[in-house]
Design a protein around this motif. Structure first.
Motif, short mmCIF file in Angstrom:
data_model
loop_
_atom_site.label_atom_id
_atom_site.label_comp_id
_atom_site.label_asym_id
_atom_site.label_seq_id
_atom_site.Cartn_x
_atom_site.Cartn_y
_atom_site.Cartn_z
N TRP A 1 51.28 34.49 32.21
CA TRP A 1 52.32 34.95 33.13
C TRP A 1 51.97 34.42 34.51
O TRP A 1 50.98 34.81 35.12
CB TRP A 1 52.41 36.47 33.12
CG TRP A 1 53.52 37.01 33.97
CD1 TRP A 1 53.39 37.58 35.19
CD2 TRP A 1 54.91 37.06 33.65
NE1 TRP A 1 54.62 37.98 35.65
CE2 TRP A 1 55.58 37.67 34.74
CE3 TRP A 1 55.67 36.64 32.55
CZ2 TRP A 1 56.97 37.88 34.75
CZ3 TRP A 1 57.04 36.84 32.58
CH2 TRP A 1 57.68 37.45 33.65
N ASP B 1 52.91 33.36 38.54
CA ASP B 1 53.71 33.75 39.70
C ASP B 1 54.35 32.51 40.30
O ASP B 1 53.68 31.52 40.59
CB ASP B 1 52.81 34.44 40.74
CG ASP B 1 53.60 35.15 41.81
OD1 ASP B 1 54.78 35.46 41.55
OD2 ASP B 1 53.05 35.39 42.90
N THR B 2 55.67 32.52 40.45
CA THR B 2 56.40 31.39 41.02
C THR B 2 57.22 31.85 42.22
O THR B 2 57.27 33.03 42.54
CB THR B 2 57.34 30.76 39.97
OG1 THR B 2 58.41 31.69 39.68
CG2 THR B 2 56.59 30.46 38.68
N GLY C 1 57.84 36.08 38.54
CA GLY C 1 56.99 35.76 37.41
C GLY C 1 57.70 34.97 36.33
O GLY C 1 58.92 35.08 36.15
N LYS C 2 56.93 34.18 35.59
CA LYS C 2 57.51 33.34 34.54
C LYS C 2 56.48 33.12 33.44
O LYS C 2 55.30 32.93 33.70
CB LYS C 2 57.93 31.99 35.14
CG LYS C 2 58.50 31.01 34.14
CD LYS C 2 58.82 29.69 34.82
CE LYS C 2 59.35 28.66 33.82
NZ LYS C 2 59.63 27.35 34.47
N VAL D 1 47.83 38.09 30.89
CA VAL D 1 48.29 38.64 32.16
C VAL D 1 47.07 39.04 32.99
O VAL D 1 46.21 39.77 32.50
CB VAL D 1 49.20 39.87 31.95
CG1 VAL D 1 49.68 40.41 33.29
CG2 VAL D 1 50.39 39.52 31.06
N ARG E 1 48.84 40.97 38.22
CA ARG E 1 50.25 40.84 37.81
C ARG E 1 50.68 41.97 36.87
O ARG E 1 51.75 41.90 36.27
CB ARG E 1 50.49 39.49 37.12
CG ARG E 1 50.20 38.25 37.95
CD ARG E 1 50.71 38.34 39.37
NE ARG E 1 52.13 38.67 39.46
CZ ARG E 1 52.75 39.00 40.58
NH1 ARG E 1 52.06 39.09 41.70
NH2 ARG E 1 54.04 39.26 40.57
N ASP F 1 54.13 43.39 36.90
CA ASP F 1 55.25 42.75 36.20
C ASP F 1 55.32 43.12 34.72
O ASP F 1 56.13 42.54 33.98
CB ASP F 1 55.13 41.22 36.31
CG ASP F 1 55.28 40.72 37.73
OD1 ASP F 1 56.03 41.35 38.50
OD2 ASP F 1 54.65 39.69 38.07
#
Length: 461
Positions: A206, A208-209, A213-214, A286, A290, A293
């Motif tokens: 996972w 962070d962008t 999150g993606k 993960v 994060r 998320d």
């Protein structure tokens, strides 16, 4: 309107008429460049603009072929279109993945058949005629035969089983005169292998962008196998038993693996990908920061017909960190229950995951006990706890001998044990990780023909 203009018009009309597979136009950069090239040509822009658009498109295709790393079917453009169709997550492919063609509503099937016929027009685009048309006006256009003669890889990426099945359906479609007649073959592929990222990858992180999150696929996850992990058989069997029940759709629990560093907790979990990947297990790593998320991650996994392990490595929290509250809500305690296809596996060096201070017990306040219980309750929410303790000396040496044997090292056992004990002394640690590092160092010395180093180790001992 001449033939090439008619071909461009028909292709643009087909592309803009897509419904089910419309994401191919909206999200793929190469298709966007392809359509831009057609648009510039149809509008009779100055020839340098047409030539630039064509070569920009061609450059992207060649770059994609270099990155892709799988056998090529048809030319570069045809192979790209086929890859997009087989990877696309749309209402039809997702329904096929979950329930199969026979239970899908007829209107959705008809829309998919219509889109496949339109995509066939894009697939069959005559680039030889197109480049000949441009070359009449400019000698600076690359002949499309360069694309026709390019070779793809002869091997399959990881996971090989998925790409082997993908290759078969790509060859079938590439040789088919009417793709809408292959709807059942395509639906079977989606059902058997899945679609989109969860078919192409078994492991994810996972990330962070800028847009939040993606899920990012990991093409080559850690190759560690359970058979490569020497020792801790009881612990491994417990993890295997729970995971096997989970993959088979039976009752299973979230797991906490805690204990001393270097004992193989993380490796045991990562090895599960290779053990159960073909059976539909997927793993999402993960990081602790994060965990906020988690609800978004679970929402993305909820309706897919796979089994997901959310992997949180080295889990522990300091006094001021509150991310554990998001983990507690997923484990147990949220109004919305966690989906049955998602479990959480975590590792930690602490039995109680949140650092506890004596002041927590001594604090003179009415809710001191509630505060303490909230901290201690996190680890209790994992259904199964597996303990990994540092091995005693004899067990450590057994692990060394097992790893050495698996690596094909042929050294007299007494000498090997003496060298391993010296390594342990120098590194002030006794664990499976220490044993592995010792064997890797020994392999390096042997490969470098540093026999004197080996002899010196023996004589010094």
């Amino acid at each position: 309107m001449n033939k090439i203009q008619q071909q461009i018009f028909d292709t643009q009309l087909a592309a803009n008429s897509l419904v089910i597979y419309r994401n191919l136009l909206l999200n793929d950069r190469i298709v966007k460049k392809y359509l831009k090239m057609l648009e510039i040509t149809s509008e009779e822009k100055p020839i340098p603009a047409v030539v630039s658009a064509y070569h920009d498109f061609l450059s992207s295709l060649i770059e994609e072929n270099k990155i892709c790393g799988e056998p090529l079917v048809g030319n570069l453009w045809q192979d790209h279109i086929l890859n997009l169709i087989l990877a696309d997550e749309n209402p039809f492919s997702l329904r096929c993945e979950k329930i199969g063609l026979h239970e899908i509503e007829q209107p959705l099937i008809e829309l998919a058949e219509r889109d496949l016929a339109l995509l066939k027009i894009l697939h069959d685009f005559n680039f030889v005629a197109f480049t000949s048309y441009i070359q009449e006006k400019s000698a600076q256009c690359t002949d499309f035969t360069a694309m026709l003669t390019m070779k793809g890889s002869k091997s399959f990426p990881y996971p090989k089983t998925y790409y082997e099945q993908k290759q078969k359906i790509k060859i079938l479609l590439n040789n088919s005169p009417a793709w809408n007649k292959n709807i059942s073959d395509l639906a079977k592929f989606y059902k058997n292998t899945g679609c989109g990222k969860f078919a192409r990858y078994w492991a994810f992180k996972w990330a962070d962008t800028e847009n939040g999150g993606k899920l990012v696929g990991i093409p080559e996850p850690d190759p560690i196998l359970l058979e490569n992990l020497i020792g801790y058989e009881e612990q491994k069997n417990e993890v295997l038993r729970n995971t096997r029940q989970f993959v088979q759709g039976f009752g299973a629990n979230n797991m906490l693996l805690y204990g001393d560093r270097g004992t193989g907790k993380s490796s045991t979990i990562k090895a599960l990908i290779h053990e159960f990947g073909e059976d539909g297990l997927r793993m999402v790593e993960v990081t602790k920061d994060r965990l906020i998320d988690l609800s978004n991650i679970v929402a993305e996994l909820r309706d897919r017909p796979y089994r997901f392990i959310i992997f949180v490595d080295d889990l522990s929290f300091e006094e001021h960190e509150t991310e554990y509250k998001y983990l507690k809500a997923i484990l147990e305690g949220s109004l919305e229950p966690a989906p049955e296809n998602v479990l959480i596996y975590a590792t930690s060096n602490r039995r109680h995951l949140i650092r506890e201070f004596h002041s927590d017990r001594a604090e003179d306040e009415a809710k001191a006990q509630d505060t303490l219980q909230e901290k201690l309750s996190l680890s209790d929410r994992f259904g199964i706890t597996v303990v990994y303790l540092s091995p005693d000396q004899e067990k450590y040496l057994d692990i060394v001998e097992g790893i050495a044997e698996s690596k094909g090292i042929n050294i007299e056992p007494k000498q090997l044990r003496e060298m391993a004990l010296k390594w342990e002394l120098w590194h002030n640690s006794r664990s499976g990780r220490t044993a592995k590092q010792f064997v890797e160092d020994l392999l390096g010395k042997m490969a470098s023909n540093k026999e004197d180093d080996v002899i010196e180790n023996k004589s010094n001992n």
